[in-house]
Design a protein around this motif. Structure first.
Motif, PDB file in Angstrom:
ATOM      1  N   ASP A 251      30.012  49.363  40.551  1.00  0.00           N
ATOM      2  CA  ASP A 251      29.445  49.183  41.898  1.00  0.00           C
ATOM      3  C   ASP A 251      30.205  48.103  42.653  1.00  0.00           C
ATOM      4  OD1 ASP A 251      27.101  51.017  41.543  1.00  0.00           O
ATOM      5  OD2 ASP A 251      26.598  49.553  39.998  1.00  0.00           O
ATOM      6  N   ALA A 252      31.529  48.224  42.670  1.00  0.00           N
ATOM      7  CA  ALA A 252      32.383  47.206  43.275  1.00  0.00           C
ATOM      8  C   ALA A 252      33.490  47.857  44.094  1.00  0.00           C
ATOM      9  CB  ALA A 252      32.981  46.311  42.196  1.00  0.00           C
ATOM     10  N   ILE A 253      34.088  47.046  44.959  1.00  0.00           N
ATOM     11  CA  ILE A 253      35.187  47.494  45.819  1.00  0.00           C
ATOM     12  C   ILE A 253      36.363  46.557  45.599  1.00  0.00           C
ATOM     13  CG2 ILE A 253      35.931  47.950  48.183  1.00  0.00           C
ATOM     14  CD1 ILE A 253      32.881  48.154  48.886  1.00  0.00           C
ATOM     15  N   LEU A 254      37.496  47.115  45.160  1.00  0.00           N
ATOM     16  CA  LEU A 254      38.703  46.341  44.928  1.00  0.00           C
ATOM     17  C   LEU A 254      39.782  46.802  45.892  1.00  0.00           C
ATOM     18  CD1 LEU A 254      37.030  45.784  42.361  1.00  0.00           C
ATOM     19  CD2 LEU A 254      39.161  45.817  41.063  1.00  0.00           C
ATOM     20  N   SER A 255      40.318  45.877  46.659  1.00  0.00           N
ATOM     21  CA  SER A 255      41.393  46.166  47.607  1.00  0.00           C
ATOM     22  C   SER A 255      42.698  46.399  46.842  1.00  0.00           C
ATOM     23  CB  SER A 255      41.540  45.000  48.584  1.00  0.00           C
ATOM     24  OG  SER A 255      40.332  44.787  49.287  1.00  0.00           O
ATOM     25  N   PRO A 256      43.783  46.770  47.534  1.00  0.00           N
ATOM     26  CA  PRO A 256      45.049  47.019  46.836  1.00  0.00           C
ATOM     27  C   PRO A 256      45.562  45.795  46.080  1.00  0.00           C
ATOM     28  CG  PRO A 256      45.124  47.948  49.038  1.00  0.00           C
ATOM     29  CD  PRO A 256      43.874  47.133  48.956  1.00  0.00           C
ATOM     30  N   ASN A 257      46.237  46.085  44.966  1.00  0.00           N
ATOM     31  CA  ASN A 257      46.979  45.075  44.192  1.00  0.00           C
ATOM     32  C   ASN A 257      46.112  43.945  43.667  1.00  0.00           C
ATOM     33  OD1 ASN A 257      49.504  46.453  44.711  1.00  0.00           O
ATOM     34  ND2 ASN A 257      49.376  45.635  46.792  1.00  0.00           N
ATOM     35  N   VAL A 258      44.910  44.282  43.246  1.00  0.00           N
ATOM     36  CA  VAL A 258      44.019  43.327  42.595  1.00  0.00           C
ATOM     37  C   VAL A 258      44.251  43.385  41.082  1.00  0.00           C
ATOM     38  CG1 VAL A 258      41.602  42.854  42.010  1.00  0.00           C
ATOM     39  CG2 VAL A 258      42.255  43.336  44.372  1.00  0.00           C
ATOM     40  N   THR A 259      44.222  42.234  40.441  1.00  0.00           N
ATOM     41  CA  THR A 259      44.343  42.162  38.987  1.00  0.00           C
ATOM     42  C   THR A 259      43.056  41.598  38.399  1.00  0.00           C
ATOM     43  OG1 THR A 259      46.736  41.803  39.102  1.00  0.00           O
ATOM     44  CG2 THR A 259      45.631  41.185  37.047  1.00  0.00           C
ATOM     45  N   VAL A 260      42.454  42.355  37.482  1.00  0.00           N
ATOM     46  CA  VAL A 260      41.259  41.915  36.772  1.00  0.00           C
ATOM     47  C   VAL A 260      41.644  41.713  35.315  1.00  0.00           C
ATOM     48  CG1 VAL A 260      38.919  42.534  36.041  1.00  0.00           C
ATOM     49  CG2 VAL A 260      39.705  43.094  38.356  1.00  0.00           C
ATOM     50  N   ALA A 280      40.869  36.178  32.663  1.00  0.00           N
ATOM     51  CA  ALA A 280      40.039  36.722  31.595  1.00  0.00           C
ATOM     52  C   ALA A 280      38.679  36.042  31.552  1.00  0.00           C
ATOM     53  CB  ALA A 280      40.747  36.551  30.255  1.00  0.00           C
ATOM     54  N   ASP A 281      37.698  36.771  31.012  1.00  0.00           N
ATOM     55  CA  ASP A 281      36.375  36.222  30.689  1.00  0.00           C
ATOM     56  C   ASP A 281      35.638  35.635  31.892  1.00  0.00           C
ATOM     57  OD1 ASP A 281      36.614  36.715  27.802  1.00  0.00           O
ATOM     58  OD2 ASP A 281      38.171  35.168  27.890  1.00  0.00           O
ATOM     59  N   CYS A 282      35.808  36.260  33.035  1.00  0.00           N
ATOM     60  CA  CYS A 282      35.055  35.877  34.236  1.00  0.00           C
ATOM     61  C   CYS A 282      33.921  36.868  34.467  1.00  0.00           C
ATOM     62  CB  CYS A 282      35.968  35.847  35.463  1.00  0.00           C
ATOM     63  SG  CYS A 282      37.184  34.507  35.461  1.00  0.00           S
ATOM     64  N   GLU A 295      43.404  33.334  43.577  1.00  0.00           N
ATOM     65  CA  GLU A 295      43.634  33.444  42.140  1.00  0.00           C
ATOM     66  C   GLU A 295      42.612  32.594  41.399  1.00  0.00           C
ATOM     67  OE1 GLU A 295      47.628  32.826  40.867  1.00  0.00           O
ATOM     68  OE2 GLU A 295      48.502  34.028  42.500  1.00  0.00           O
ATOM     69  N   LEU A 296      41.901  33.205  40.474  1.00  0.00           N
ATOM     70  CA  LEU A 296      40.891  32.517  39.667  1.00  0.00           C
ATOM     71  C   LEU A 296      41.314  32.590  38.204  1.00  0.00           C
ATOM     72  CD1 LEU A 296      37.690  33.982  41.366  1.00  0.00           C
ATOM     73  CD2 LEU A 296      38.762  31.771  41.809  1.00  0.00           C
ATOM     74  N   GLY A 297      41.355  31.433  37.537  1.00  0.00           N
ATOM     75  CA  GLY A 297      41.828  31.376  36.159  1.00  0.00           C
ATOM     76  C   GLY A 297      40.832  31.906  35.161  1.00  0.00           C
ATOM     77  N   ASP A 298      41.242  31.910  33.903  1.00  0.00           N
ATOM     78  CA  ASP A 298      40.400  32.399  32.823  1.00  0.00           C
ATOM     79  C   ASP A 298      39.080  31.634  32.798  1.00  0.00           C
ATOM     80  OD1 ASP A 298      42.591  33.919  32.238  1.00  0.00           O
ATOM     81  OD2 ASP A 298      43.136  32.838  30.401  1.00  0.00           O
ATOM     82  N   GLY A 299      37.970  32.367  32.796  1.00  0.00           N
ATOM     83  CA  GLY A 299      36.652  31.765  32.711  1.00  0.00           C
ATOM     84  C   GLY A 299      36.241  30.927  33.906  1.00  0.00           C
TER      85      GLY A 299
END
Length: 303
Positions: A251-260, A280-282, A295-299
């Protein structure tokens, strides 16, 4: 790519729906269409234009009926479609004697002379300041019954509208691409051992790895990768994005060139802007919005 010449103007400051139209005046022809950009509908605009020409209207508002008018402004018309007035989000006491609740579909056929009613360089609302002044001056409504119509201006309604497209509830060119299972899976998109169920589009270059699971209604744009053990459900993931191993996007919307990153969860109508990187682990939930390029780092996030 689509054979369309597109010209645009940018307001120097917000000028409202009519003020913005006035600012684009030099680009408009003697008769033109004005369309809200956050509406999904299969209303027959050609029929609306034909009625406009037949009646000699200065403006013709596309109208659709609703059962609950409390969240909308109502348009009142005569039997021939001529507009007689407007009611903004009326209470039950104002609805007595109204047989059909008609609201604007956000599709207008207009003569350029309408612009003479709009002051230049000002913030003006076409709905509350222009239309009421045209009552009694050949302002008409074109009512389309049995038409699909939805305001898709929020994430939940955007996702609902996407699902309706994939399930064929609204007539679109996209629907014509889908098979009897409401799917379009590009060759090579689904690896052996991957699971795809429900209404799903997987465009060219998509890679759904073994052990990954995709549940519709879901759209995967060109070049999207879904790693082993990842789950994608009821989401829109646009071109070039990647979903890490063991992650969940629902139930989410990801724009182009997103990295999960791996083992990360993106749910609850969250929206990620273009180029966002989530480590990772977010955990992202409850409608969180992440601006482009963040950019959000691991956790880093557990929301």
């Amino acid at each position: 790519a689509f054979g369309v010449r597109l010209r645009f103007v940018e307001e120097p400051e917000p000028r409202g729906t009519a003020g913005a139209l006035k600012y684009a005046e030099e680009l408009l022809e003697d008769r033109f269409l004005m369309l809200n950009g956050d509406v999904l509908t299969d209303l027959d605009v050609s029929a609306q234009i034909a009625q406009h020409e037949r009646t000699g209207a200065i403006g013709t508002l596309g109208l659709v009926p609703v059962t609950d008018p409390s969240a909308y402004g109502l348009v009142l018309t005569k039997k021939d479609g001529e507009v007689t007035g407007f009611l903004e989000k009326p209470g039950s006491d104002k609805l007595v004697g109204i047989d059909e609740y008609l609201i604007s579909a956000g599709i207008y056929v207009l003569e350029k002379s309408v612009l003479d009613r709009i002051a230049p360089d000002e913030n003006v609302s076409i709905e509350t300041q222009v239309w009421p002044g045209l009552v009694g001056e050949s302002l008409y409504g074109y009512t389309s019954r049995g038409t699909y119509w939805m305001d898709i201006g929020t994430p939940d309604r955007y996702l609902q509208g996407t699902g309706d497209i994939l399930l064929g509830n609204v007539k679109t060119a996209v629907g014509e691409r889908l098979d009897a299972s409401h799917q379009f899976l590009a060759p090579g998109a689904v690896a052996e051992g991957a699971s795809v169920s429900g209404a799903v589009i997987a465009e060219e270059g998509v890679q759904i790895a073994a052990g990954a699971r995709v549940v519709g209604p879901t759209v995967l744009g060109k070049g999207v990768t879904v790693a082993a053990g990842a789950v994608v459900e009821r989401s829109v993931i646009l071109d070039g994005s990647s979903i890490g191993a063991g992650s969940t996007v629902a139930d989410a919307i990801l724009s182009p060139n997103v990295t999960v990153g791996p083992r990360t969860s993106v749910q609850g109508q969250s929206v990620l802007g273009e180029g966002v990187v989530i480590g990772a682990d977010c955990k992202l939930d409850r409608g969180i919005k992440v601006f482009p390029g963040t950019e959000l780092g691991d956790g880093a996030v557990r929301f």
